[in-house]
Design an enzyme around this catalytic site. Sequence first.
Site, PDB file in Angstrom:
ATOM      1  N   CYS A 107       0.875  -1.164   0.000  1.00  0.00           N
ATOM      2  CA  CYS A 107       0.000   0.000   0.000  1.00  0.00           C
ATOM      3  C   CYS A 107       0.919   1.221   0.000  1.00  0.00           C
ATOM      4  CB  CYS A 107      -0.886  -0.038   1.248  1.00  0.00           C
ATOM      5  SG  CYS A 107      -1.889   1.440   1.451  1.00  0.00           S
ATOM      6  N   CYS A 114      -2.142  15.294   2.226  1.00  0.00           N
ATOM      7  CA  CYS A 114      -3.212  15.199   1.231  1.00  0.00           C
ATOM      8  C   CYS A 114      -3.971  16.516   1.205  1.00  0.00           C
ATOM      9  CB  CYS A 114      -4.176  14.066   1.600  1.00  0.00           C
ATOM     10  SG  CYS A 114      -5.399  13.707   0.315  1.00  0.00           S
ATOM     11  N   CYS A 118     -11.236  14.708   3.792  1.00  0.00           N
ATOM     12  CA  CYS A 118     -12.147  13.688   4.310  1.00  0.00           C
ATOM     13  C   CYS A 118     -12.100  13.724   5.846  1.00  0.00           C
ATOM     14  CB  CYS A 118     -11.758  12.307   3.793  1.00  0.00           C
ATOM     15  SG  CYS A 118     -11.684  12.224   1.989  1.00  0.00           S
ATOM     16  N   CYS A 121     -10.370  10.761   7.927  1.00  0.00           N
ATOM     17  CA  CYS A 121      -9.042  10.253   7.532  1.00  0.00           C
ATOM     18  C   CYS A 121      -7.928  11.006   8.241  1.00  0.00           C
ATOM     19  CB  CYS A 121      -8.869  10.359   6.020  1.00  0.00           C
ATOM     20  SG  CYS A 121      -7.261   9.769   5.453  1.00  0.00           S
ATOM     21  N   CYS A 339      -6.032   1.481   6.892  1.00  0.00           N
ATOM     22  CA  CYS A 339      -6.586   2.516   6.009  1.00  0.00           C
ATOM     23  C   CYS A 339      -6.895   3.789   6.783  1.00  0.00           C
ATOM     24  CB  CYS A 339      -7.918   2.067   5.418  1.00  0.00           C
ATOM     25  SG  CYS A 339      -7.777   1.014   4.015  1.00  0.00           S
TER      26      CYS A 339
HETATM   27  N1  SAH Z   1      -7.080   9.336  -1.589  1.00  0.00           N
HETATM   28  C1  SAH Z   1      -7.326   7.994  -2.018  1.00  0.00           C
HETATM   29  C2  SAH Z   1      -6.396   6.958  -1.424  1.00  0.00           C
HETATM   30  C3  SAH Z   1      -6.087   7.024   0.063  1.00  0.00           C
HETATM   31  S1  SAH Z   1      -7.322   6.517   1.223  1.00  0.00           S
HETATM   32  C4  SAH Z   1      -8.770   7.609  -1.764  1.00  0.00           C
HETATM   33  O1  SAH Z   1      -9.472   8.391  -1.158  1.00  0.00           O
HETATM   34  O2  SAH Z   1      -9.192   6.570  -2.224  1.00  0.00           O
HETATM   35  C5  SAH Z   1      -7.472   4.802   1.136  1.00  0.00           C
HETATM   36  C6  SAH Z   1      -8.830   4.294   1.611  1.00  0.00           C
HETATM   37  O3  SAH Z   1      -8.953   4.369   3.046  1.00  0.00           O
HETATM   38  C7  SAH Z   1      -9.976   5.112   1.065  1.00  0.00           C
HETATM   39  O4  SAH Z   1     -10.996   4.261   0.643  1.00  0.00           O
HETATM   40  C8  SAH Z   1     -10.425   5.900   2.274  1.00  0.00           C
HETATM   41  O5  SAH Z   1     -11.749   6.309   2.144  1.00  0.00           O
HETATM   42  C9  SAH Z   1     -10.208   4.921   3.388  1.00  0.00           C
HETATM   43  N2  SAH Z   1     -10.110   5.516   4.716  1.00  0.00           N
HETATM   44  C10 SAH Z   1      -9.682   6.742   5.051  1.00  0.00           C
HETATM   45  N3  SAH Z   1      -9.728   6.916   6.378  1.00  0.00           N
HETATM   46  C11 SAH Z   1     -10.190   5.765   6.903  1.00  0.00           C
HETATM   47  C12 SAH Z   1     -10.408   5.302   8.224  1.00  0.00           C
HETATM   48  N4  SAH Z   1     -10.188   6.068   9.277  1.00  0.00           N
HETATM   49  N5  SAH Z   1     -10.897   4.039   8.399  1.00  0.00           N
HETATM   50  C13 SAH Z   1     -11.101   3.244   7.328  1.00  0.00           C
HETATM   51  N6  SAH Z   1     -10.884   3.609   6.053  1.00  0.00           N
HETATM   52  C14 SAH Z   1     -10.442   4.868   5.841  1.00  0.00           C
END
Ligand code: SAH
Length: 346
Positions: A107, A114, A118, A121, A339
């Site tokens: 990964c 970023c 979100c 995140c 994630c």
């Molecule tokens: N910017 C890209 C890739 C990075 S995030 C994207 O948004 O896809 C990778 C994945 O982790 C994304 O699906 C995101 O929504 C998820 N993610 C982010 N924060 C998270 C969290 N606290 N718990 C679980 N998944 C999360």
Amino acid sequence: MEMKKKDIRALTKDQLREFFVKQGDKAFRGNQVYEWLWQKSAHSFEDMTNVSLETRQMLKDNFVINHIKVDQMQRSSDGTIKNAVRLHDDLIVESVLIPTATRTTACVSSQVGCSLDCKFCATAKLKRMRNLNPDEIYDQVVAIDNESRLYHNRPLSNIVFMGMGEPLMNYNNVLKAIDKITSPEGLGMSPKRIVVSTSGVPKMIKKMADDEVKFKLAVSLHSAIDEVRTSIMPFNSTFPLSDLRESLQHWYSKTKNRITYEYVVWEGINDKRKDVDALVEFCKFAPSKVNLIEYNPIDDGEFQQADSKALDMYVNILEANDITVTVRRSRGKDIDAACGQLANKS
Ligand code: SAH
């Protein structure tokens, strides 16, 4: 004063060949050095043992190799490994190795921090500091491949762009890195084993489709209702679901590649019947499947993973509508490698 030396890995093979011809050497020398830089991932010019000492010195006078350095490696009780990777300017990104019975997945990060916001995140809290260049992305993959061979006795099998950053906001460099990863002169991996995950930037999804890329696409959807999605992913007000949907239809028509929607179910946010119904409708626009991912708490409990009843409702309704759905458990939580948890904590 010494001139700032150029990163030799910013050169294409042809440029490297030309450089040697200009130096009065053979173009073939460029191929040799290129092989050292990419296939063999040489960290210094000294490593290039089939190149004469004189040539190595000449390269050192003209170029640098800005290699990444794995500063810290943490191993989880479940076999997951997290690397804190130091870049040439001392910024840090993280990448993760996720082993399962049948595969090892890297990964990787595409940006330092970023620019998206979100709410759930951890990386979003860092803001965007800069884009990674193609060799910084490539090096993360090589580092994980080495660790996979060392600790799990097998090469890396898959790559997901789900680390720090939004890959489609650094599209050109991500594409160049993937070109190297898939090229026989790099790692020779199949693009079918690579997933680029995006929060959903419609213009870039269309561009990717028009570029006829061969890797797979995942979209972090989390809600198929605009108001809900905007409340947790504010940039959705700029790129509403209708635009996203249209870009995904374009993606499918061009690539014939099914889309994966990543989706977390949170209590009180998207755990109602209307949320599932909207998702079902969204899934009908283009062939797709849904990954329900476990929420990894990042701070004060504003977001709570919904209970198993809500998850069961999602699974049952999606399946009743012939939509493939998988429930994914998180890995590496004890080392903040899951994630959305990558935030350079250590
Ligand atoms: N910017 C890209 C890739 C990075 S995030 C994207 O948004 O896809 C990778 C994945 O982790 C994304 O699906 C995101 O929504 C998820 N993610 C982010 N924060 C998270 C969290 N606290 N718990 C679980 N998944 C999360």
